[in-house]
Design a protein around this motif. Structure first.
Motif, short mmCIF file in Angstrom:
data_model
loop_
_atom_site.label_atom_id
_atom_site.label_comp_id
_atom_site.label_asym_id
_atom_site.label_seq_id
_atom_site.Cartn_x
_atom_site.Cartn_y
_atom_site.Cartn_z
N TYR A 70 11.01 0.40 2.25
CA TYR A 70 9.61 0.25 2.63
C TYR A 70 9.54 -0.72 3.79
O TYR A 70 10.47 -1.47 4.06
CB TYR A 70 8.78 -0.27 1.45
N HIS A 93 7.66 1.41 13.28
CA HIS A 93 6.79 0.53 12.48
C HIS A 93 6.47 -0.79 13.17
O HIS A 93 5.96 -1.71 12.54
CB HIS A 93 7.35 0.31 11.07
N LEU A 101 0.85 -1.18 0.00
CA LEU A 101 0.00 0.00 0.00
C LEU A 101 0.89 1.24 0.00
O LEU A 101 1.21 1.76 1.03
CB LEU A 101 -0.90 -0.02 1.23
N VAL A 102 1.35 1.70 -1.17
CA VAL A 102 2.20 2.88 -1.23
C VAL A 102 2.10 3.54 -2.58
O VAL A 102 1.49 3.04 -3.49
CB VAL A 102 3.68 2.56 -0.96
N ASP A 134 -4.35 6.07 5.86
CA ASP A 134 -3.42 6.99 6.51
C ASP A 134 -2.21 6.26 7.09
O ASP A 134 -1.34 6.87 7.69
CB ASP A 134 -4.11 7.82 7.59
N ARG A 135 -2.17 4.92 6.92
CA ARG A 135 -1.03 4.08 7.33
C ARG A 135 -0.78 4.08 8.83
O ARG A 135 0.32 3.78 9.29
CB ARG A 135 0.23 4.48 6.58
N ARG A 136 -1.81 4.38 9.61
CA ARG A 136 -1.67 4.39 11.07
C ARG A 136 -2.09 3.08 11.70
O ARG A 136 -1.66 2.77 12.82
CB ARG A 136 -2.49 5.53 11.67
N LYS A 163 4.78 5.14 14.19
CA LYS A 163 5.27 5.94 13.07
C LYS A 163 6.78 5.87 12.92
O LYS A 163 7.31 5.91 11.80
CB LYS A 163 4.84 7.39 13.26
N LEU A 214 -3.32 -1.26 11.20
CA LEU A 214 -3.33 -2.50 10.43
C LEU A 214 -4.39 -3.42 11.02
O LEU A 214 -4.57 -3.49 12.24
CB LEU A 214 -1.96 -3.17 10.49
N ILE A 250 -4.29 -2.44 5.49
CA ILE A 250 -3.70 -1.25 6.13
C ILE A 250 -4.54 -0.03 5.79
O ILE A 250 -4.98 0.16 4.65
CB ILE A 250 -2.25 -1.05 5.66
N LYS A 278 2.21 -7.33 1.98
CA LYS A 278 1.82 -5.88 1.91
C LYS A 278 2.90 -4.86 2.33
O LYS A 278 3.56 -5.12 3.33
CB LYS A 278 0.56 -5.61 2.73
N ILE A 329 4.28 -0.58 3.12
CA ILE A 329 4.05 0.86 3.25
C ILE A 329 5.40 1.55 3.29
O ILE A 329 6.42 0.92 3.54
CB ILE A 329 3.21 1.22 4.51
#
Length: 368
Positions: free
Chosen positions: A24, A95, A15-16, A70-72, A92, A74, A67, A365, A367
């Motif tokens: 990543y 990870h 997801l990017v 906003d990638r905050r 953040k 999962l 995910i 997956k 990010i």
């Protein structure tokens, strides 16, 4: 051959945005039936294809992952009978994952899930019970109590595998409204309309697309141009391409995933399109290969490029890294994830000699 050892890897998620920095983070869900402990986190370099382990979040059978935009956060589906959804916060800086909570899904055999673009709703596909469920997401990313369960009905022609519904994947369109749900048991792609304010799913227009009897639709993907969509059929050994417009699917092509002289079991699994939209890949379990196709940008028609042996057994899932440089294949029954370099011009794959040794890997997956 370079190997990084981890046990029980099940799912690597992507997801990017295409073409960003080389590093990543790779989140890997697992079956914990052997030696895996849960969801593994790696740093992945898209220039070299190298991995570095970051950590693990323990839990039972966190099979498929999704995910938030906003990638905050999962989300995973799993549990001893695949009846539990879990929410994790993504730190953040590091990870690492922190478990927020878990909720029952209202179904059995949870096999797939997706969080909507607003981050307010998680939709789970329950294979064994043949239904899908909707769970709300709180402001802190945790899951609320079950909001809705939609039970599929019907069957198809196979007397062993299609006597009832088997929901296999949840696919929310880029417009965050259309939701396509392939049902292996009924040979239909069910269509729903998502109200992102209330979380309610209502039948689409049309409410379903009928597939070839006995085909067994499984996984589904959208073309980056928003005009086409494709489904891979587990039992039929085929991929069907559709034009996608106003919530409707119109088939324009069905093509085999296997060589003409192949006489073995048809057992397809996963399907993905390269970030540039030029090539489509589908995995064949039993044949142990990825089928590679070029995509006509105007018509969406697929043309076979060739096949790549996956250097393992039962490629249940695979992922194309966000830059389109590498393809990672999760071989469930040989406990390895093989890494291939992708030629952006031809779409063909070349083994890198790099491999992650894991137990029963399935889904992939990323990010930033």
């Amino acid at each position: 051959m370079k190997k990084i050892v981890f046990f029980g890897l099940f799912c690597l998620i992507s997801l990017v945005t295409f073409g960003q920095a080389a590093d990543y983070y790779l989140y890997v869900g697992t079956y914990t039936r052997k030696t895996s402990e849960g969801i593994y986190v790696f740093r992945f370099n898209t220039k070299t294809g190298d991995f570095a382990p970051v950590g693990v979040a323990k839990g039972s059978n966190p099979s498929f992952l999704s995910i938030s935009a906003d990638r905050r956060f999962l989300y995973s589906v799993g549990g001893s009978t695949g009846d539990t959804a879990r929410a994790f916060a993504i730190d953040k800086a590091s990870h690492q994952l922190t478990l927020l909570n878990a909720q029952p899904t209202g179904g059995k055999g949870g096999t797939h899930l997706e969080v909507d673009k607003t981050g307010k709703w998680v939709i789970v596909g329950n294979y064994t019970s043949g239904n899908l469920s909707v769970l709300p997401v709180a402001a802190d990313g945790s899951l609320g109590k079950l909001k809705e369960v939609i039970q599929h009905e019907g069957k198809s022609i196979d007397p062993e595998r299609q006597t009832k519904p088997y929901v296999h994947s949840i696919n929310i369109a880029p417009n965050n409204k259309d939701v396509f749900v392939p049902d292996l048991g009924t040979d239909k792609i069910m269509t729903y309309s998502l109200n992102a304010q209330t979380g309610q799913l209502t039948p689409g227009n049309p409410p379903f697309t009928t597939e070839t009897p006995g085909a067994g639709p499984r996984h589904f993907t959208y073309h980056p141009n928003g005009k086409f969509a494709y489904v891979i059929h587990e039992m039929g050994g085929t991929i069907t391409g559709f034009t996608y417009k106003n919530g409707a699917l119109m088939p324009f092509q069905t093509i085999s995933t296997l060589p003409d002289d192949y006489a073995g079991r048809k057992w397809c699994a996963d399907i993905h399109i390269s970030p540039d939209g030029k090539f489509l890949y589908g995995s064949n379990r039993a044949h142990e290969s990825l089928a590679i196709y070029s995509i006509n940008p105007k018509t969406g028609q697929l043309t076979l490029v060739g096949y790549q042996n996956v250097l393992g057994k039962t490629p249940r899932n695979f992922a194309i890294d966000p830059t389109g440089t590498f393809v990672l294949v999760a071989n469930q029954d040989t406990d390895n994830i093989t890494i291939f370099k992708r030629d952006a011009t031809t779409g063909k794959l070349t083994p890198t000699g790099k491999e992650i040794t894991v137990s029963m890997p399935v889904c992939l997956k990323f990010i930033p």
